[in-house]
Design an enzyme around this catalytic site. Structure first.
Site, PDB file in Angstrom:
ATOM      1  N   CYS A  65       0.854  -1.199   0.000  1.00 33.03           N
ATOM      2  CA  CYS A  65       0.000   0.000   0.000  1.00 33.03           C
ATOM      3  C   CYS A  65       0.887   1.245   0.000  1.00 33.03           C
ATOM      4  O   CYS A  65       0.655   2.213  -0.723  1.00 33.03           O
ATOM      5  CB  CYS A  65      -0.899   0.021   1.231  1.00 33.03           C
ATOM      6  SG  CYS A  65      -1.876  -1.465   1.496  1.00 33.03           S
ATOM      7  N   HIS A  69       0.775   4.760  -1.949  1.00 34.40           N
ATOM      8  CA  HIS A  69       0.120   5.822  -1.168  1.00 34.40           C
ATOM      9  C   HIS A  69       1.073   6.541  -0.215  1.00 34.40           C
ATOM     10  O   HIS A  69       0.695   7.537   0.387  1.00 34.40           O
ATOM     11  CB  HIS A  69      -1.045   5.236  -0.361  1.00 34.40           C
ATOM     12  CG  HIS A  69      -2.170   4.703  -1.195  1.00 34.40           C
ATOM     13  ND1 HIS A  69      -3.041   5.522  -1.872  1.00 34.40           N
ATOM     14  CD2 HIS A  69      -2.561   3.434  -1.468  1.00 34.40           C
ATOM     15  CE1 HIS A  69      -3.944   4.766  -2.519  1.00 34.40           C
ATOM     16  NE2 HIS A  69      -3.668   3.495  -2.290  1.00 34.40           N
ATOM     17  N   CYS A 166     -35.155   0.413  11.717  1.00 31.88           N
ATOM     18  CA  CYS A 166     -34.034   0.982  12.471  1.00 31.88           C
ATOM     19  C   CYS A 166     -34.519   2.222  13.214  1.00 31.88           C
ATOM     20  O   CYS A 166     -34.203   2.428  14.388  1.00 31.88           O
ATOM     21  CB  CYS A 166     -32.904   1.392  11.536  1.00 31.88           C
ATOM     22  SG  CYS A 166     -32.389   0.161  10.332  1.00 31.88           S
ATOM     23  N   CYS A 169     -36.350   2.236  16.768  1.00 31.91           N
ATOM     24  CA  CYS A 169     -35.531   2.173  17.986  1.00 31.91           C
ATOM     25  C   CYS A 169     -34.584   3.359  18.062  1.00 31.91           C
ATOM     26  O   CYS A 169     -34.537   4.063  19.063  1.00 31.91           O
ATOM     27  CB  CYS A 169     -34.719   0.880  18.030  1.00 31.91           C
ATOM     28  SG  CYS A 169     -35.654  -0.539  18.633  1.00 31.91           S
ATOM     29  N   HIS A 170     -33.777   3.574  17.008  1.00 34.03           N
ATOM     30  CA  HIS A 170     -32.629   4.476  17.130  1.00 34.03           C
ATOM     31  C   HIS A 170     -32.992   5.949  16.948  1.00 34.03           C
ATOM     32  O   HIS A 170     -32.207   6.812  17.323  1.00 34.03           O
ATOM     33  CB  HIS A 170     -31.530   4.042  16.164  1.00 34.03           C
ATOM     34  CG  HIS A 170     -30.996   2.667  16.468  1.00 34.03           C
ATOM     35  ND1 HIS A 170     -30.156   2.417  17.535  1.00 34.03           N
ATOM     36  CD2 HIS A 170     -31.233   1.462  15.899  1.00 34.03           C
ATOM     37  CE1 HIS A 170     -29.877   1.115  17.582  1.00 34.03           C
ATOM     38  NE2 HIS A 170     -30.523   0.518  16.605  1.00 34.03           N
ATOM     39  N   ARG A 207     -22.232  -4.943  12.626  1.00 36.18           N
ATOM     40  CA  ARG A 207     -23.139  -4.382  13.630  1.00 36.18           C
ATOM     41  C   ARG A 207     -24.576  -4.332  13.105  1.00 36.18           C
ATOM     42  O   ARG A 207     -25.526  -4.639  13.827  1.00 36.18           O
ATOM     43  CB  ARG A 207     -22.656  -2.979  14.016  1.00 36.18           C
ATOM     44  CG  ARG A 207     -23.465  -2.305  15.095  1.00 36.18           C
ATOM     45  CD  ARG A 207     -23.320  -3.043  16.425  1.00 36.18           C
ATOM     46  NE  ARG A 207     -24.291  -2.561  17.404  1.00 36.18           N
ATOM     47  CZ  ARG A 207     -25.542  -2.969  17.459  1.00 36.18           C
ATOM     48  NH1 ARG A 207     -26.003  -3.852  16.587  1.00 36.18           N
ATOM     49  NH2 ARG A 207     -26.351  -2.493  18.386  1.00 36.18           N
ATOM     50  N   CYS A 211     -28.298  -6.232  14.415  1.00 36.24           N
ATOM     51  CA  CYS A 211     -29.642  -5.677  14.621  1.00 36.24           C
ATOM     52  C   CYS A 211     -30.664  -6.422  13.768  1.00 36.24           C
ATOM     53  O   CYS A 211     -31.770  -6.711  14.219  1.00 36.24           O
ATOM     54  CB  CYS A 211     -29.677  -4.187  14.285  1.00 36.24           C
ATOM     55  SG  CYS A 211     -29.464  -3.109  15.724  1.00 36.24           S
TER      56      CYS A 211
END
Lengths: 250, 150
Positions: A65, A69, A166, A169-170, A207, A211
């Site tokens: 890389c 870069h 989503c 709840c959030h 994540r 949910c």
């Protein structure tokens, strides 16, 4: 009367400007301290692994890389704050992990990087860490606007056997308690995160899968356009908030 | 992919009338008066379903008189006094499909399979609670009476 209305308006607009909060602030003080101290933050182990990978050639004949870069502290500064971005070549949105996968395939001729692999999470953590403290700044181009609109639609769509979106709840119940846990506002400020529940580092898509499985829905696939769209919408929703990678969350 | 999705929605469209026919929901006003099993439920089994985090998972959102359960949610009203707020038929409908009473409710429909989106393969085409389980939970909740003023 007019003055009261004006004063009320001023209060409300200040309140709404301050309403967004990182999940960092909802953790108990010891967990916050762990995130803030690099010598205690377990996510830094992934960042350090990523730093080593950045300088290493995936195969002897390939470039690292760093060969293209250079110093990531300069070249990658602010990059994670702008992802997901629109990829002109494919005509679709791409997330940061997807861009690293693409770079590995197109320019390094190395073995492909799997989603959620230790290597990819290490490189993503290292690259995102170069933006720590910078404000989230999603790109303004028209391609991304459509992607974010799709993300917002999915975010507001009820799904799964429990039939929840989503947003229910959030947005509607953030700060309330779901059994013992406080519901966060879902700002993706620190990904990849070290989650205590996982005992390891994972991506925002991992994540989101959590949910979706929780509401008994069929999760989208890693790297799918749906997940990238939700990610793009959440980043727009968190525009201006500071990146924290590597964040710690319960 | 598109073809698969089209096929799935076609199958779903064909399946809905069949399911609706199989499930004869007799709603009177805001209530389902008849027991789904033809008999009364068992309150002890109902209590166990309520506190089971895989079965009823009621305490994720509600609180109630369950002293052994320290982690109770506060997204929804306490279950305390539920048996005084509603009669049996009203509560049965609210357990089966609360969205019939309040479209904005976050409470899952515990005994409905149609009209859902992206249900995971493990859970597809079966309700969260069976008819017998609905009656058990109902029997327990009807016993939660509000304390009378002195």
């Amino acid at each position: 009367m007019k003055r009261i209305a004006l004063a009320l308006f001023a209060c409300c607009s200040i309140a709404s400007a301050d309403e967004r909060r990182s999940g960092l602030l909802d953790m108990r003080p010891e967990a916050q301290a762990m995130q803030r101290d690099d010598s205690m933050n377990p996510g830094m182990l992934w960042v350090l692994d990523g730093e080593a990978l950045w300088g290493r050639k995936p195969t002897p004949a390939a470039q690292s890389c760093a060969d293209c870069h250079g110093d990531a502290a300069a070249s990658m500064r602010g990059v994670a704050a702008r992802y997901p971005a629109f990829d002109q070549a494919s005509g679709s949105a791409i997330d940061l992990a997807g861009r690293i996968i693409q770079c590995r395939e197109a320019h390094q001729a190395g073995p492909p990087l799997a989603r959620e692999s230790k290597e990819l999470l290490a490189l993503s953590s290292f690259v995102a860490h170069q933006s720590r403290g910078l404000p989230i700044a999603p790109p303004e181009d028209t391609g991304m606007r459509a992607v974010r609109a799709l993300g917002q639609r999915i975010y507001n769509t009820r799904m799964g056997q429990l039939d929840l979106s989503c947003a229910q709840c959030h947005d509607d119940h953030a700060g309330r308690r779901l059994a013992g846990s406080s519901i966060p506002q879902a700002h993706p400020t620190g990904y990849p995160i070290y989650r205590l529940e996982w005992q390891g580092v994972g991506s925002l898509q991992r994540r989101l899968r959590g949910c979706m499985v929780g509401v008994r829905a069929e999760p989208f696939a890693y790297g799918s356009s749906e997940f990238i769209a939700i990610e793009a919408y959440l980043m727009e929703r968190a525009r201006g908030m500071a990146l924290e990678t590597p964040a710690i969350r319960p | 992919m598109k073809a698969a999705r089209f096929l799935a929605s076609l199958l779903l469209a064909m399946a809905i009338p069949a399911m609706a026919a199989a499930q004869t929901l007799q709603v009177t006003g805001d209530a389902v008066m008849q027991s789904l099993t033809g008999s009364a439920g068992d309150p002890a089994r109902g209590r166990a379903i309520i506190t089971d985090r895989q079965k009823g998972f009621c305490l994720l959102c509600h609180s109630g008189p369950f002293n052994e359960e320290p982690l109770q949610g506060n997204l929804a009203p306490s279950l305390e006094g539920a048996g005084s707020r509603w009669n049996e038929g009203q509560l049965r409908l609210r357990l089966m499909d609360n969205k019939r009473v309040n479209a904005e409710s976050i409470m899952p429909a515990y005994h409905r399979i149609e009209g859902l989106n992206r249900v995971g393969a493990t859970w597809r085409d079966r309700p969260i609670l069976t008819a017998a389980e609905i009656e058990d939970v109902l029997a327990f909740l009807m016993g939660l009476k509000a304390e009378k003023a002195p």
